[in-house]
Design an enzyme around this catalytic site. Structure first.
Site, mmCIF file in Angstrom:
data_model
loop_
_atom_site.group_PDB
_atom_site.id
_atom_site.type_symbol
_atom_site.label_atom_id
_atom_site.label_comp_id
_atom_site.label_asym_id
_atom_site.label_seq_id
_atom_site.Cartn_x
_atom_site.Cartn_y
_atom_site.Cartn_z
ATOM 1 N N ARG A 200 -37.863 -19.590 -12.273
ATOM 2 C CA ARG A 200 -38.102 -19.657 -10.833
ATOM 3 C C ARG A 200 -39.585 -19.806 -10.501
ATOM 4 O O ARG A 200 -39.955 -20.348 -9.476
ATOM 5 C CB ARG A 200 -37.574 -18.390 -10.157
ATOM 6 C CG ARG A 200 -36.074 -18.226 -10.257
ATOM 7 C CD ARG A 200 -35.634 -16.942 -9.590
ATOM 8 N NE ARG A 200 -34.222 -16.668 -9.836
ATOM 9 C CZ ARG A 200 -33.500 -15.815 -9.117
ATOM 10 N NH1 ARG A 200 -34.067 -15.142 -8.131
ATOM 11 N NH2 ARG A 200 -32.234 -15.610 -9.396
ATOM 12 N N GLU B 256 -28.863 -24.325 -4.017
ATOM 13 C CA GLU B 256 -29.313 -23.319 -3.055
ATOM 14 C C GLU B 256 -30.824 -23.390 -2.853
ATOM 15 O O GLU B 256 -31.553 -23.838 -3.726
ATOM 16 C CB GLU B 256 -28.924 -21.909 -3.546
ATOM 17 C CG GLU B 256 -29.014 -20.870 -2.438
ATOM 18 C CD GLU B 256 -28.891 -19.433 -2.943
ATOM 19 O OE1 GLU B 256 -29.347 -19.127 -4.052
ATOM 20 O OE2 GLU B 256 -28.345 -18.606 -2.199
#
Lengths: 484, 138
Positions: free
Chosen positions: A101, A172
């Site tokens: 991430r 997402e």
């Protein structure tokens, strides 16, 4: 960088694409974008996320989806198969680990190697970039339902390139919802620009006959976020995505805990997002909703955790969310085992099935709650548009600077962090301090009154202590953090 | 009353900001001078902040499960930086998944942490421990 809400040309996408694919060696496997499109087009209909969502919406049912991801490919596939077969998941995720991430692929690699050595996952998710195209395709090919990428990545461009080429059909995140709650020092200009890339990529797939669903991350910090804040962010991200050619969107909302407020939030999210997309000329957009079971602190006791999970399941179904993201009885302890994860799914499905034929009738309270959410959300969106001189991309950046949009308890220094939420005497989330939100006196007085009613009932002046008590309350077995 | 400066933050690639704010608030209320380096903090940032402020303790939080990888070597780095005796606490969801607490605690004590706290510990507990470790009387 001149950030504007304007559709990118294909040339611009393709020229930046070269740089993006060079940021980790697995990027070269997806250089041929036509090959990814071809792979997507060959997927069976049963794996197209958007189609399954629209079918559920039409039937008025709520689908269940877990969060799940581990470090190694075979183990990740086994986990997803278990959640599909044993847990009855209608939709599957691949939750990405926290190193990926932050684009720290070297550390993710270390995590993979240590996980192989120790025989257990040392990563909190699936490092899709490191595993690369072929391994990601194995994930999609070895399950029977659509798979979504769930993460929390400010710069998610390479992750998108690899996973979309690999057959994931839902993605997402967003330039706001994956920045303010997920980063400390990354500017909004940068993340919105980088997410324009992702949205344009999905727009490009769409223009080539591939349907990828996009889901802005609704719950934000998951900590007492008032519906107007998450709605405003979701709608801005929907508009930014639609501009780049995204046609299928799932907008999200995290459970607050008060049934009336939560149902009102779900209904207004659908209504307002359709209204704004129409108003700004985005035709043929398909909006579905996702409800997140309670995102804050959980009780450690597993039976109590099932209580929280079930209340979220009930609310999602009564609010007619298209899907619900499920928590597990291990939530207080971190990443769940596959068994605990399946238990959360099963508990949720039981409630979904029992309540699917019931509705919450309209009432004075529900209408009042919907009215206030709409007024607040419109006030924020209109102020953003005004400060952006008619441009939502400029407006959201300036809006955060000015504090007219402000997310509670966010780590980013690009967030004002002035507002303080607290529950009212019925457990609905109100504002103890509205910071610089662009609310008129009527709205401000409403919040003041609601919080004061609780203060009076508890015999104390509303303060930061009340906020802390509310943050811990559900973990301690209550909704409202009353003094002892 | 001695030095009451402490450094706190969330280590590694972890962005959990809520508990971090509450720790800052609770320790400040308890009379400590809190230097909060926030989320996404590297070992070097903890040590740098401790040296710059002359802190007596470093409180490391980790909520996302990578704590085991992120915390390794922190004590050794403190020694190299000349603050080898500084008090080190760690707390949160320190490992991936629900694991038995005792072995996790042992693992972190072995790494050189003075105290280790399981999920769900209230700040008051760590405040009381820190006052004891620093011989501070209420």
């Amino acid at each position: 960088m001149d950030l504007v809400n304007k559709k990118w040309s294909v040339d611009k996408l393709m020229s930046i694409r070269k740089e993006v694919l060079a940021t980790w060696h697995t990027g070269k496997d997806v250089e041929d974008i036509e090959e990814g499109i071809k792979y997507q087009k060959a997927l069976p209909k049963s794996k197209i996320f958007a189609l399954k969502l629209l079918e559920a919406k039409e039937k008025g049912i709520t689908l269940v989806q877990p969060r799940a991801g581990v470090a190694l490919v075979n183990e990740h596939i086994a986990l997803l198969q278990y959640l599909q077969n044993e847990g009855g998941a209608d939709l599957l995720p691949s939750t990405i680990d926290s190193y990926t991430r932050q684009n720290r692929y070297e550390e993710a690699q270390k995590g993979i190697e240590e996980s192989i050595k120790s025989g257990r996952s040392l990563l909190n998710g699936f490092p899709a970039v490191n595993h690369g195209l072929e391994n990601c395709r194995r994930v999609v090919e070895n399950v029977n339902v659509p798979v979504q990428v769930r993460h929390g990545t400010p710069d998610a461009r390479l992750l998108a390139e690899i996973t979309l080429a690999a057959g994931f059909t839902d993605y997402e995140g967003g330039g706001i919802s994956y920045n303010i709650p997920y980063a400390k020092n990354v500017s909004l200009e940068k993340t919105i620009y980088d997410w324009q890339y992702v949205d344009r990529l999905i727009g490009f797939y769409y223009e080539n006959g591939v349907i990828i669903n996009r889901e802005p991350f609704g719950p934000l910090t998951g900590t007492l976020v008032p519906p107007c804040i998450s709605h405003a962010v979701a709608i801005v991200e929907a508009i930014l995505a639609a501009e780049q050619g995204v046609h299928y969107l799932t907008l999200g909302y995290g459970q607050c805990g008060n049934l009336i407020q939560d149902v009102a939030a779900l209904q207004t999210l659908q209504e307002l997002s359709e209204e704004y997309l129409q108003k700004f000329g985005y035709e043929n957009r398909h909006i579905t909703t996702v409800f997140h079971q309670w995102m804050g602190g959980f009780p450690q006791d597993e039976a109590k955790a099932f209580g929280v999970i079930s209340w979220g399941a009930a609310t999602a179904t009564l609010g007619k969310a298209t899907k619900v993201i499920v928590k597990t009885p291990h939530e207080a302890m971190g990443i769940p085992t596959k068994e605990a994860n399946a238990q959360g799914l099963k508990a949720t499905k039981q409630l979904v099935n029992m309540l699917k034929d019931q509705t919450i009738p309209s009432s004075k309270e529900l209408e009042e709650e919907k009215e206030i959410i709409k007024k607040e959300t419109r006030a924020i969106l209109d102020a953003i548009l005004k400060i952006g001189e008619g441009d939502f991309a400029k407006g959201i950046v300036r809006g955060f600077e000015a504090g007219i949009i402000d997310i509670p308890f966010a780590p980013s220094r690009y967030n004002a962090g002035k507002i303080l939420p607290a529950r009212d005497n019925n457990g609905a989330i109100r504002l103890l301090d509205a910071g610089d939100l662009p609310f008129d006196k009527e709205i401000l007085d409403y919040h003041k009154k609601k919080i004061q009613q609780r203060g009076d009932a508890e015999g104390r002046e509303p303060s930061f202590q009340m906020v802390i008590d509310d943050i811990y309350a559900i973990g301690k077995g209550m909704l409202v953090g009353r003094p002892n | 009353m001695g030095n009451k400066t402490i450094v706190t933050g969330v280590i590694g690639a972890d962005v959990h900001a809520v508990g971090n704010r509450i720790i800052e608030y609770a320790f400040t209320q308890a009379g400590f001078n809190v230097v909060n380096i926030g989320v996404l903090a590297s070992q070097e940032e903890f040590i740098q902040a401790a040296i710059e402020t002359g802190a007596v303790a470093i409180l490391v939080s980790s909520l996302y499960g990578h704590g085991e990888i992120d915390c390794r070597g922190l004590r050794e780095k403190c020694q190299e930086a000349g603050i080898g005796d500084i008090i080190l606490y760690a707390g949160g969801n320190l490992v991936v998944g629900k694991q038995e607490w005792e072995p996790v605690k042992e693992k972190f004590l072995k790494m050189g942490f003075n105290r280790v706290y399981p999920p769900g510990t209230s700040p008051e507990e760590a405040i009381a421990d820190l006052k004891r470790d620093l011989n501070i009387e209420d």
